[in-house]
Write a protein that holds these residues in place. Structure first.
Motif, PDB file in Angstrom:
ATOM      1  N   VAL A  53       0.862  -1.184   0.000  1.00 40.54           N
ATOM      2  CA  VAL A  53       0.000   0.000   0.000  1.00 40.54           C
ATOM      3  C   VAL A  53       0.894   1.227   0.000  1.00 40.54           C
ATOM      4  N   ARG A  54       0.564   2.191  -0.867  1.00 42.19           N
ATOM      5  CA  ARG A  54       1.231   3.492  -0.852  1.00 42.19           C
ATOM      6  C   ARG A  54       0.154   4.520  -0.556  1.00 42.19           C
ATOM      7  N   TYR A  55       0.283   5.158   0.598  1.00 37.75           N
ATOM      8  CA  TYR A  55      -0.683   6.161   1.023  1.00 37.75           C
ATOM      9  C   TYR A  55      -0.273   7.508   0.430  1.00 37.75           C
ATOM     10  N   VAL A  56      -1.222   8.170  -0.217  1.00 33.74           N
ATOM     11  CA  VAL A  56      -0.933   9.438  -0.879  1.00 33.74           C
ATOM     12  C   VAL A  56      -1.523  10.611  -0.100  1.00 33.74           C
ATOM     13  N   SER A  57      -2.767  10.486   0.317  1.00 30.15           N
ATOM     14  CA  SER A  57      -3.415  11.552   1.089  1.00 30.15           C
ATOM     15  C   SER A  57      -4.458  10.924   2.009  1.00 30.15           C
ATOM     16  N   PRO A  58      -4.773  11.587   3.128  1.00 34.94           N
ATOM     17  CA  PRO A  58      -5.736  11.005   4.064  1.00 34.94           C
ATOM     18  C   PRO A  58      -7.146  10.968   3.491  1.00 34.94           C
ATOM     19  N   VAL A  59      -7.920  10.016   4.005  1.00 36.58           N
ATOM     20  CA  VAL A  59      -9.331   9.881   3.655  1.00 36.58           C
ATOM     21  C   VAL A  59     -10.129  10.080   4.935  1.00 36.58           C
ATOM     22  N   PHE A  60     -11.205  10.891   4.849  1.00 35.79           N
ATOM     23  CA  PHE A  60     -12.006  11.231   6.007  1.00 35.79           C
ATOM     24  C   PHE A  60     -13.417  10.667   5.884  1.00 35.79           C
ATOM     25  N   LEU A  61     -14.145  10.660   6.978  1.00 32.58           N
ATOM     26  CA  LEU A  61     -15.471  10.048   7.054  1.00 32.58           C
ATOM     27  C   LEU A  61     -16.430  10.543   5.978  1.00 32.58           C
ATOM     28  N   ASP A  62     -16.481  11.828   5.730  1.00 34.15           N
ATOM     29  CA  ASP A  62     -17.449  12.384   4.784  1.00 34.15           C
ATOM     30  C   ASP A  62     -16.969  12.398   3.334  1.00 34.15           C
ATOM     31  N   ASP A  63     -15.790  11.879   3.083  1.00 32.00           N
ATOM     32  CA  ASP A  63     -15.284  11.816   1.701  1.00 32.00           C
ATOM     33  C   ASP A  63     -16.069  10.808   0.878  1.00 32.00           C
ATOM     34  N   GLU A  64     -16.217  11.092  -0.402  1.00 32.97           N
ATOM     35  CA  GLU A  64     -16.737  10.103  -1.341  1.00 32.97           C
ATOM     36  C   GLU A  64     -15.533   9.332  -1.846  1.00 32.97           C
ATOM     37  N   LEU A  65     -15.510   8.034  -1.595  1.00 31.04           N
ATOM     38  CA  LEU A  65     -14.360   7.201  -1.912  1.00 31.04           C
ATOM     39  C   LEU A  65     -14.723   6.180  -2.985  1.00 31.04           C
ATOM     40  N   TYR A  66     -13.896   6.121  -4.016  1.00 32.36           N
ATOM     41  CA  TYR A  66     -14.077   5.166  -5.102  1.00 32.36           C
ATOM     42  C   TYR A  66     -12.807   4.352  -5.252  1.00 32.36           C
ATOM     43  N   GLY A  67     -12.982   3.100  -5.647  1.00 32.01           N
ATOM     44  CA  GLY A  67     -11.830   2.237  -5.845  1.00 32.01           C
ATOM     45  C   GLY A  67     -11.930   1.492  -7.155  1.00 32.01           C
ATOM     46  N   ALA A  68     -10.782   1.093  -7.660  1.00 33.88           N
ATOM     47  CA  ALA A  68     -10.711   0.311  -8.892  1.00 33.88           C
ATOM     48  C   ALA A  68      -9.751  -0.845  -8.674  1.00 33.88           C
ATOM     49  N   ALA A  69     -10.017  -1.941  -9.384  1.00 36.33           N
ATOM     50  CA  ALA A  69      -9.154  -3.115  -9.324  1.00 36.33           C
ATOM     51  C   ALA A  69      -8.880  -3.606 -10.739  1.00 36.33           C
ATOM     52  N   SER A  70      -7.671  -4.113 -10.924  1.00 36.19           N
ATOM     53  CA  SER A  70      -7.249  -4.633 -12.219  1.00 36.19           C
ATOM     54  C   SER A  70      -6.188  -5.700 -11.986  1.00 36.19           C
ATOM     55  N   ILE A  71      -6.197  -6.738 -12.784  1.00 34.43           N
ATOM     56  CA  ILE A  71      -5.122  -7.728 -12.724  1.00 34.43           C
ATOM     57  C   ILE A  71      -4.060  -7.300 -13.729  1.00 34.43           C
ATOM     58  N   SER A  72      -2.849  -7.101 -13.218  1.00 33.72           N
ATOM     59  CA  SER A  72      -1.770  -6.584 -14.064  1.00 33.72           C
ATOM     60  C   SER A  72      -0.871  -7.669 -14.630  1.00 33.72           C
ATOM     61  N   SER A  73      -0.801  -8.812 -13.951  1.00 31.20           N
ATOM     62  CA  SER A  73       0.040  -9.892 -14.474  1.00 31.20           C
ATOM     63  C   SER A  73      -0.449 -11.235 -13.949  1.00 31.20           C
ATOM     64  N   VAL A  74      -0.184 -12.265 -14.755  1.00 28.61           N
ATOM     65  CA  VAL A  74      -0.595 -13.627 -14.424  1.00 28.61           C
ATOM     66  C   VAL A  74       0.608 -14.536 -14.620  1.00 28.61           C
TER      67      VAL A  74
END
Length: 153
Positions: free
Chosen positions: A68-89
């Motif tokens: 995990v690389r943390y870039v900026s804090p996330v707070f309770l009222d933030d709208e948070l979106y995530g994405a997932a991708s397989i990069s190698s097999v």
């Protein structure tokens, strides 16, 4: 992240917060796990199969490593979106990448964290790793929208 075949809005709960009011570092791995499950669900839909206890038939796996690389804090009222991708097999494993963004949507959001997880295909009866299922590479390539060769490591 080059590809984002699975994007999801993530819920931030009060219990996710640390004493400083931002999401605790350990919770990011829970977000990644939620995204991984969404990816598996999408893959299952594409294959026309049902998930078995959170895994695709014949594709049980264990997590061998998280980053995990943390870039900026996330707070309770933030709208948070995530994405997932397989990069190698690989022959016995795959790598999934994640991004978390805060904003009105994933595309418009600001990067909050990124990470990856190495997953190893696992045979619980033998208690050891196993080769990837025959169908896995082609199914992932189709979902990712890339040639199979682009995923092989």
């Amino acid at each position: 992240m080059k590809r984002t075949p699975v994007i999801r809005r993530l819920e931030i709960r009060y219990r996710d917060l640390d004493p400083y009011g931002h999401v605790n570092n350990a919770v990011y791995l829970e977000f990644f796990e939620t995204l991984q499950f969404a990816y598996w669900r999408r893959l299952a839909e594409n294959l026309g199969v049902e998930l078995e206890t959170g895994d695709l038939p014949g594709a049980r796996h264990v997590v061998a490593e998280n980053r995990v690389r943390y870039v900026s804090p996330v707070f309770l009222d933030d709208e948070l979106y995530g994405a997932a991708s397989i990069s190698s097999v690989g022959n016995r494993s795959y790598t999934m990448e994640y991004e978390l963004r805060v904003g009105k949507g994933f595309e418009e959001g600001e990067l909050a964290a990124e990470g990856s997880a190495a997953h190893v295909f696992y045979d619980p009866e033998a208690g050891s790793s196993r080769p990837r299922p025959d169908w896995f590479l082609s199914a992932v390539a189709e979902l990712e929208g890339v040639p199979e060769a682009d995923l092989l490591r």
